[in-house]
Design a protein around this motif. Structure first.
Motif, short mmCIF file in Angstrom:
data_model
loop_
_atom_site.label_atom_id
_atom_site.label_comp_id
_atom_site.label_asym_id
_atom_site.label_seq_id
_atom_site.Cartn_x
_atom_site.Cartn_y
_atom_site.Cartn_z
N ARG A 286 -35.61 -3.58 -7.38
CA ARG A 286 -35.11 -2.60 -6.40
C ARG A 286 -33.81 -3.09 -5.75
O ARG A 286 -32.90 -2.32 -5.49
CB ARG A 286 -36.16 -2.35 -5.31
CG ARG A 286 -37.34 -1.53 -5.80
CD ARG A 286 -38.21 -1.05 -4.64
NE ARG A 286 -39.41 -0.39 -5.11
CZ ARG A 286 -40.62 -0.92 -5.12
NH1 ARG A 286 -40.80 -2.15 -4.65
NH2 ARG A 286 -41.66 -0.24 -5.56
N LYS A 287 -33.74 -4.38 -5.51
CA LYS A 287 -32.58 -4.97 -4.83
C LYS A 287 -31.30 -4.74 -5.63
O LYS A 287 -30.22 -4.57 -5.05
CB LYS A 287 -32.80 -6.47 -4.62
CG LYS A 287 -31.78 -7.13 -3.72
CD LYS A 287 -32.09 -8.60 -3.51
CE LYS A 287 -33.33 -8.81 -2.67
NZ LYS A 287 -33.57 -10.24 -2.39
N VAL A 288 -31.41 -4.72 -6.95
CA VAL A 288 -30.20 -4.54 -7.78
C VAL A 288 -30.16 -3.15 -8.42
O VAL A 288 -29.36 -2.89 -9.32
CB VAL A 288 -30.13 -5.63 -8.88
CG1 VAL A 288 -29.95 -6.99 -8.27
CG2 VAL A 288 -31.36 -5.58 -9.79
N GLY A 289 -31.02 -2.24 -7.94
CA GLY A 289 -31.00 -0.86 -8.41
C GLY A 289 -31.44 -0.68 -9.84
O GLY A 289 -30.99 0.24 -10.54
N MET A 290 -32.35 -1.54 -10.30
CA MET A 290 -32.80 -1.45 -11.69
C MET A 290 -34.27 -1.06 -11.81
O MET A 290 -34.85 -1.10 -12.89
CB MET A 290 -32.57 -2.79 -12.41
CG MET A 290 -31.11 -3.16 -12.52
SD MET A 290 -30.83 -4.73 -13.34
CE MET A 290 -31.37 -4.33 -14.99
N ASP A 291 -34.87 -0.66 -10.70
CA ASP A 291 -36.29 -0.30 -10.72
C ASP A 291 -36.58 0.97 -11.50
O ASP A 291 -37.71 1.20 -11.93
CB ASP A 291 -36.84 -0.17 -9.28
CG ASP A 291 -35.94 0.67 -8.39
OD1 ASP A 291 -34.71 0.57 -8.52
OD2 ASP A 291 -36.46 1.41 -7.55
N ASN A 292 -35.55 1.80 -11.71
CA ASN A 292 -35.74 3.05 -12.44
C ASN A 292 -35.15 3.01 -13.85
O ASN A 292 -35.03 4.05 -14.50
CB ASN A 292 -35.11 4.22 -11.67
CG ASN A 292 -35.86 4.52 -10.39
OD1 ASN A 292 -37.08 4.56 -10.38
ND2 ASN A 292 -35.13 4.72 -9.31
N ARG A 293 -34.80 1.82 -14.33
CA ARG A 293 -34.12 1.72 -15.62
C ARG A 293 -34.97 1.07 -16.72
O ARG A 293 -34.51 0.88 -17.84
CB ARG A 293 -32.82 0.92 -15.48
CG ARG A 293 -31.77 1.58 -14.61
CD ARG A 293 -30.45 0.87 -14.76
NE ARG A 293 -29.94 0.95 -16.13
CZ ARG A 293 -28.94 0.21 -16.59
NH1 ARG A 293 -28.35 -0.67 -15.80
NH2 ARG A 293 -28.53 0.33 -17.84
N LEU A 294 -36.22 0.76 -16.42
CA LEU A 294 -37.04 0.04 -17.39
C LEU A 294 -37.23 0.79 -18.70
O LEU A 294 -37.30 0.19 -19.77
CB LEU A 294 -38.40 -0.30 -16.77
CG LEU A 294 -38.38 -1.37 -15.68
CD1 LEU A 294 -39.76 -1.52 -15.05
CD2 LEU A 294 -37.92 -2.71 -16.25
N LEU A 295 -37.29 2.11 -18.64
CA LEU A 295 -37.48 2.90 -19.86
C LEU A 295 -36.31 2.77 -20.82
O LEU A 295 -36.44 3.02 -22.02
CB LEU A 295 -37.70 4.38 -19.51
CG LEU A 295 -39.17 4.83 -19.36
CD1 LEU A 295 -39.85 4.09 -18.22
CD2 LEU A 295 -39.26 6.32 -19.13
#
Length: 397
Positions: free
Chosen positions: A185-194
């Motif tokens: 979340r801190k680096v804005g990658m929590d929604n990019r795993l897919l």
């Protein structure tokens, strides 16, 4: 003339040409280093140029065979001699990790370059992934390094997903899923795993099966939850845009119900989204004495929208809790709570059963004493009305 066959003379030490299939390539890390170092020194310090050189050279040089040498070059500038020192008799390159600038941005660029290389063996990639997971868990490096895994070629070949399995297993073993979630979340990658998968496999179902089968159910649950949060944010944005356009309530309700069905969203979740959308749609007055009047007028207008998604008692309770939290978090609304509840009760959005249950057991800690005190007289009135209604029914019987 003699019939005896004359033998042709032969040369001592004559070499016979070896068939190609019988030739074996000699393992020569020194020659490999000379080739790589020369190429690196010619590219200069531009990382993109270096990446292109290494990628192009991979078609000619055997990276898998010389993976250890290549790693030494990129990290230390040349092959390491026993004891971990650099060989003095070999040409070195200034393009390496140890001569780079000591800042996070530069380190991330080098990490991206290292992960870009597909030449390492599966075992070597696994070791690098596990080490990276440990470093991430202990906060030694930023999670933004994971941007390297979204390289199109790595994703397409399945390298990214396989690397991620080892990395996240190591990370979660060292810490837990909360550490992973917080860092992403801190680096804005929590929604990019897919995005670890190609576009044709980029779904929650595929992601969940892949990582659950690999023993990472907590990661697949996290990704599914993030996907749901993303869908809710998009829905909230769409609702607000519909309100701004002045769309008819029947159209907004129909659209919202379609999204509920499409994304398997419960009514309880939907009423929370609707409440947030309704309250975010307007710019509130900063004066406490004026904001209550403004809120009552606004919510009276939008009560049909709220009513459409409170057909269940659980939805009414959730709405009350959302209202409580909103009034607490927005200090100008602290004295507005009771009047909003009464308005929505009269508009048939909230039932007396839901209000009484909220009052006795379903409220949350935020501003509890303040809001319960505000509601005290109204709750007593509701209880009396309920008792009178029951008495009238008994007399009728």
């Amino acid at each position: 003339m003699s019939n005896q066959k004359i033998q042709k003379p032969t040369l001592t030490g004559q070499r016979f040409k070896t068939r190609k299939r019988d030739e074996k390539k000699v393992f020569d890390p020194t020659q490999f280093q000379e080739t790589i170092v020369q190429g690196l020194n010619q590219t200069g310090s531009d990382l993109d140029a270096v990446a292109k050189f290494l990628d192009a050279s991979g078609a000619k040089l055997d990276y898998r065979r010389y993976a250890e040498t290549l790693f030494d070059i990129l990290v230390a500038g040349g092959m390491l001699a026993p004891g971990g020192t650099l060989s003095d008799d070999l040409t070195r390159t200034e393009f390496c990790l140890f001569t780079a600038q000591e800042d996070l941005e530069t380190m991330q660029a080098y990490a991206q370059l290292l992960l870009f290389l597909k030449g390492f063996t599966e075992s070597e990639r696994n070791k690098l992934a596990m080490l990276t997971g440990i470093l991430l868990a202990n906060g030694n490096i930023s999670a933004s390094i994971l941007n390297s895994l979204y390289n199109e070629n790595l994703v397409k070949e399945g390298v990214s997903a396989a690397f991620a399995v080892k990395l996240f297993k190591s990370w979660i073993h060292e810490k837990d899923i909360n550490s992973v979630a917080g860092s992403l979340r801190k680096v804005g990658m929590d929604n990019r795993l897919l995005e670890l998968f190609p576009a044709n496999k980029r779904s929650c179902e595929h992601f969940s099966k892949y990582f659950t089968d690999a023993g990472l159910k907590e990661l697949s649950d996290f990704a599914r939850n993030q996907q749901a949060i993303g869908s809710r944010k998009e829905l909230q944005k769409e609702l607000q845009e519909q309100m701004e356009r002045g769309d008819a309530f029947k159209d907004i309700i129909a659209s919202a119900r379609e999204e509920m069905k499409k994304n398997n969203i419960s009514e309880q979740t939907m009423i929370g989204i609707v409440w947030t959308s309704v309250m975010s749609y307007v710019e509130w007055n900063k004066k406490e004495e004026l904001v209550t009047e403004q809120a009552i007028k606004h919510l009276k207008q939008y009560s049909p929208l709220l009513k459409a998604f409170t057909s269940q008692g659980a939805s009414e309770i959730l709405l009350l809790v959302k209202m409580q939290e909103y009034c607490y978090d927005n200090i100008h609304f602290m004295n507005s709570f009771q009047k909003i509840v009464v308005l929505l009760y009269k508009a048939d959005v909230l039932s007396e059963e839901a209000i009484l249950k909220w009052y006795t057991e379903a409220h949350v800690a935020k501003g509890r004493s303040v809001f319960l005190e505000q509601m005290k007289k109204f709750v007593e009135w509701l209880k009396n009305a309920e008792e009178e209604s029951e008495s009238e029914e008994e007399e009728a019987d």
